[in-house]
Enzyme design. Structure first.
Site, PDB file in Angstrom:
ATOM      1  CB  THR A 153      79.042   2.873 -19.314  1.00 30.30           C
ATOM      2  OG1 THR A 153      78.189   2.370 -20.346  1.00 30.30           O
ATOM      3  CG2 THR A 153      78.235   3.788 -18.411  1.00 30.30           C
ATOM      4  N   GLY A 158      77.417   8.132 -20.077  1.00 34.42           N
ATOM      5  CA  GLY A 158      76.739   6.874 -20.286  1.00 34.42           C
ATOM      6  C   GLY A 158      76.289   6.743 -21.733  1.00 34.42           C
ATOM      7  CB  ILE A 184      82.530  -2.671 -16.680  1.00 36.84           C
ATOM      8  CG1 ILE A 184      82.842  -1.181 -16.890  1.00 36.84           C
ATOM      9  CG2 ILE A 184      83.124  -3.529 -17.774  1.00 36.84           C
ATOM     10  CD1 ILE A 184      82.168  -0.546 -18.092  1.00 36.84           C
ATOM     11  NE  ARG A 294      42.566 -15.819  -8.019  1.00 35.60           N
ATOM     12  CZ  ARG A 294      42.094 -15.930  -6.800  1.00 35.60           C
ATOM     13  NH1 ARG A 294      41.586 -17.086  -6.372  1.00 35.60           N
ATOM     14  NH2 ARG A 294      42.152 -14.909  -5.963  1.00 35.60           N
ATOM     15  N   GLY A 365      48.070 -11.179  -9.510  1.00 32.72           N
ATOM     16  CA  GLY A 365      47.825 -10.785  -8.131  1.00 32.72           C
ATOM     17  C   GLY A 365      49.009 -11.109  -7.232  1.00 32.72           C
ATOM     18  CD  GLU A 389      72.887  -3.195 -22.002  1.00 28.06           C
ATOM     19  OE1 GLU A 389      71.733  -3.656 -22.053  1.00 28.06           O
ATOM     20  OE2 GLU A 389      73.601  -3.250 -20.989  1.00 28.06           O
ATOM     21  N   GLY A 390      71.575   2.066 -23.658  1.00 24.98           N
ATOM     22  CA  GLY A 390      70.871   3.087 -24.420  1.00 24.98           C
ATOM     23  C   GLY A 390      69.491   3.360 -23.878  1.00 24.98           C
TER      24      GLY A 390
END
Length: 409
Positions: A153, A158, A184, A294, A365, A389-390
């Site tokens: 990159t 990139g 890197i 909950r 929450g 990475e894409g």
């Protein structure tokens, strides 16, 4: 750093204990491990993760702790899993590695981009080395004596390797590198870098880029910056100013760098999908337990249709991603062109992992925003993977191009 453990025979004996047949995992044919073998592998690995790693989600893992866990991973047979047997590893194919990536991604005790608790990350470029290159670079990495980083990159390149500006100009028996690499990972502790650089601008990305092994102490190479990210890691910027690299440090023939990188990225995309499955699964399990306990306005969250539908959608998307990951891994194991599948796995998987983490955080929450639970860390990491990475937008474009050329079905 842990040293390389045992020989191939002792490692193979571990698989016998888990019911995983090395003949199935390592065959040169397209044979893949059976589902029962993979299930047994998953169960044993999950027990290891829950027993050895989950306790570190809420406390710091010191270096002594790391060494102890590495030793336990070696003893349990979870060491150098994807390294071929000829190099002292276990030769686990992608169909097995996706199980590994899935299970270790269920905990934030293992950094999202660092799996060194289970052995050094080698990757396809180093595994292709032969002769003196293997002796100087691959063997020390496998032995835990050296660390490598991967430098592709750049600030202006990139996801578009055709825009790469780092140049390697040949001068006699060496090359001179000039340029900048950014974001890197592990460069600050690496002993050498696998650097992609343009050797012939007229040939474009596919045949004009080469790969070089560059020692980090080479004159003219310096780490010029580190970037603190929201994920907690600090990737580096590396500058090359008239850096001389010997011809024998070029990997493969001139112009083969893009091919090396593509193999790395294909496997990496599947790793993204498998990781997303582990993240989503853990978040969903935590949320199901929480929804049962909950109570709001007189009844458990689990009794509310709105919550039930969210959980159902999360589970459906997780299941779909598991199937996509398995399909892509099996096709690559069989030597098929699975670019389209890897594009889909990373795009859908990374977005799925983030969606599930986001929904689960919302259902928890205020407690979901705290570091008492791993969900907020999963949320941050998964958001980052939609870029690194894409980026998902770039992969969608790449997939569309394959479709329009009739190269995907």
């Amino acid at each position: 750093m842990a040293a390389r453990s045992g020989n191939a025979a002792s490692q193979r004996s571990r698989w016998g204990r888990f019911g995983l047949l090395t003949s199935a995992l390592n065959a040169e044919s397209v044979a893949v491990p059976s589902q029962s073998e993979l299930d047994e592998f998953r169960r044993n690995l999950r027990r290891f993760v829950e027993r050895e790693l989950l306790p570190f989600e809420r406390k710091t893992m010191e270096e002594a702790d790391r060494r102890a866990i590495q030793k336990k991973a070696q003893d349990a047979g979870f060491w150098l899993l994807d390294v071929p047997e000829e190099f002292g590893g276990q030769g686990l194919r992608l169909s097995g590695m996706v199980v590994f990536w899935h299970e270790i991604s269920r905990t934030i005790a293992v950094p999202a981009r660092d799996h060194s608790l289970f052995g050094p990350f080698v990757g396809p470029i180093l595994l292709s080395l032969q002769g003196e290159q293997r002796r100087r670079y691959l063997d020390p990495v496998l032995a835990g004596e050296k660390i490598a980083c991967f430098a592709q990159t750049e600030p202006d390149a990139g996801s578009d390797p055709a825009s790469m500006r780092t140049r390697a100009v040949r001068k006699g028996a060496h090359y001179v590198l000039n340029g900048v690499k950014r974001f890197i990972t592990h460069a600050e502790k690496a002993d050498f870098a696998q650097v992609l650089a343009v050797t012939d601008p007229g040939k474009g990305a596919r045949s004009g880029i080469s790969c070089f092994l560059v020692d980090m102490e080479t004159p003219g190479l310096k780490i010029s910056a580190q970037h603190q990210t929201m994920m907690g890691d600090r990737p580096c910027e590396i500058s090359f100013e008239e850096v001389e690299v010997a011809e024998e440090n070029r990997v493969g023939a001139e112009g083969e760098g893009f091919a090396f990188a593509q193999k790395w990225l294909n496997e990496g995309r599947i790793r993204h999908g498998a990781r997303a499955c582990g993240v989503a699964e853990r978040c969903l399990e935590l949320t199901i337990d929480y929804a049962k306990q909950r109570r709001t306005f007189g009844e458990p969250l689990a009794e509310r249709q709105g919550v039930q539908w969210i959980l159902a959608d999360c589970f459906t998307e997780l299941h779909a991603t598991k199937l996509m990951v398995r399909d892509a891994a099996e096709k690559l194991d069989a030597g098929l062109d699975a670019r389209a599948e890897t594009f889909m796995v990373k795009t859908y998987g990374d977005e799925m992992g983030f969606r599930v983490a986001d929904r689960c955080l919302q259902l928890h929450g205020g407690i979901g925003l705290t570091t008492e639970l791993p969900i907020e860390k999963f949320w941050r990491d998964q958001r980052s993977f939609m870029i690194t990475e894409g980026p998902t937008e770039v992969l969608r474009t790449a997939l569309a191009k394959l479709l329009l050329r009739g190269m995907a079905s």
